[in-house]
Design an enzyme around this catalytic site. Sequence first.
Site, short mmCIF file in Angstrom:
data_model
loop_
_atom_site.label_atom_id
_atom_site.label_comp_id
_atom_site.label_asym_id
_atom_site.label_seq_id
_atom_site.Cartn_x
_atom_site.Cartn_y
_atom_site.Cartn_z
N ASP A 1 -20.57 2.45 54.04
CA ASP A 1 -19.69 1.47 54.66
C ASP A 1 -18.31 2.08 54.82
OD1 ASP A 1 -21.76 -0.41 54.53
OD2 ASP A 1 -21.16 -1.05 52.52
N LEU B 1 -29.93 -3.93 59.46
CA LEU B 1 -29.50 -4.78 60.59
C LEU B 1 -29.83 -6.25 60.36
CD1 LEU B 1 -30.45 -2.54 63.68
CD2 LEU B 1 -28.34 -2.59 62.34
N LYS B 2 -30.56 -6.57 59.32
CA LYS B 2 -30.90 -7.97 58.98
C LYS B 2 -31.28 -8.78 60.22
CE LYS B 2 -28.17 -8.23 54.71
NZ LYS B 2 -27.43 -6.94 54.73
N ASP C 1 -34.77 -13.48 64.61
CA ASP C 1 -34.94 -14.03 65.97
C ASP C 1 -36.40 -14.48 66.08
OD1 ASP C 1 -34.66 -14.53 68.82
OD2 ASP C 1 -33.01 -13.07 68.82
N ILE C 2 -36.82 -14.88 67.26
CA ILE C 2 -38.23 -15.29 67.40
C ILE C 2 -39.12 -14.05 67.20
CG2 ILE C 2 -37.73 -17.30 68.86
CD1 ILE C 2 -38.63 -15.58 71.28
N ASN D 1 -41.49 -12.47 68.78
CA ASN D 1 -41.64 -11.49 69.84
C ASN D 1 -40.40 -10.61 69.98
OD1 ASN D 1 -43.29 -10.49 72.08
ND2 ASN D 1 -41.57 -11.22 73.32
N THR D 2 -39.24 -11.24 69.87
CA THR D 2 -37.98 -10.49 70.02
C THR D 2 -37.79 -9.50 68.87
OG1 THR D 2 -37.01 -12.33 71.23
CG2 THR D 2 -35.48 -10.75 70.27
N GLY E 1 -22.18 1.33 47.02
CA GLY E 1 -21.21 1.78 48.01
C GLY E 1 -19.96 2.30 47.39
N ARG E 2 -19.01 1.39 47.17
CA ARG E 2 -17.65 1.78 46.78
C ARG E 2 -17.54 2.64 45.52
NH1 ARG E 2 -15.73 -4.18 47.88
NH2 ARG E 2 -17.96 -4.41 47.41
O1 C5P Z 1 -19.61 -1.24 47.84
P1 C5P Z 1 -20.77 -1.98 47.26
O2 C5P Z 1 -21.52 -1.19 46.21
O3 C5P Z 1 -20.42 -3.38 46.81
O4 C5P Z 1 -21.77 -2.11 48.51
C1 C5P Z 1 -22.96 -2.84 48.44
C2 C5P Z 1 -23.66 -2.82 49.76
O5 C5P Z 1 -24.76 -3.70 49.67
C3 C5P Z 1 -22.84 -3.28 50.94
O6 C5P Z 1 -23.30 -2.57 52.10
C4 C5P Z 1 -23.18 -4.74 51.06
O7 C5P Z 1 -23.05 -5.24 52.36
C5 C5P Z 1 -24.65 -4.73 50.64
N1 C5P Z 1 -25.16 -5.99 50.14
C6 C5P Z 1 -24.62 -6.64 49.03
N2 C5P Z 1 -25.16 -7.80 48.59
C7 C5P Z 1 -26.20 -8.34 49.24
C8 C5P Z 1 -26.76 -7.69 50.32
C9 C5P Z 1 -26.20 -6.50 50.76
O8 C5P Z 1 -23.67 -6.15 48.43
N3 C5P Z 1 -26.73 -9.45 48.79
#
Ligand code: C5P
Length: 234
Positions: free
Chosen positions: A12, A62-63, A66-67, A69-70, A210-211
Amino acid sequence: MSKQCKLILALDLPDRELALTMLKKLQGSLEWVKIGLQMYLKYGAGLVEEAAAMGFKVFLDLKMYDIPNTVASAVKSLAGQKISMLTIHASGGAEMMSRAAEAAAESNPNLEILAVTVLTSFDEQALRLTGVAAKPAEQVLNLALLAKQSGVRGLVCSPLEIGLLRKNLGGEIDLITPGIRPLGADVGDQKRIMPPLMAARAGSSYIVVGRPILKAADPALAARGIIAELESAK
Ligand code: C5P
């Protein structure tokens, strides 16, 4: 059950240059990266290609919702891209999930469809306002069971739900858990968190971080430290 729990980096970052610099630092220290809406909507397939060319496995978050088919058509649209995981919303229903899983199996046998159950940003009241009377944990289980019956092999869930899902769904399904913080790391905006070792011991298959890696003075060292912690859970 106990497959080795693996680390996925949530990539991210605000722009491509920063992302590629980060990936270079992490080459050889980490196998998986998660590319989410923020980066994919800006840089698209090109960024996936670059991460894959650097040797990373890509989880495209991308979570989709939608329907049937889409969503199935959208999964097929991604067939040419080197992605190994893709998220859809379990609340899209059984047919949507089974069509997505079938589309993935037909177009890219290496692609695992993951279903997101209840977003962790929902509490009981927020769920009720959407017309769902069940408590969040009940709804997580309802959707997780539906996802499994629909042929989905992986779920994204809170680390606090691992026990519930392992008990009711068994050891085969992949559980992917964000909300992870190494002991002593900055919690940021995450509220219901768990350290890597605890998540691995509880039965997580992959943790998403992430962070704590992105903001570390030495991201490769931070990633290797987390991986060592996961490996010690065996
Ligand atoms: O930086 P951090 O470790 O908090 O990042 C966690 C990642 O997981 C982010 O991309 C966040 O959008 C994703 N995420 C989350 N909690 C959820 C679903 C996804 O933190 N329930």
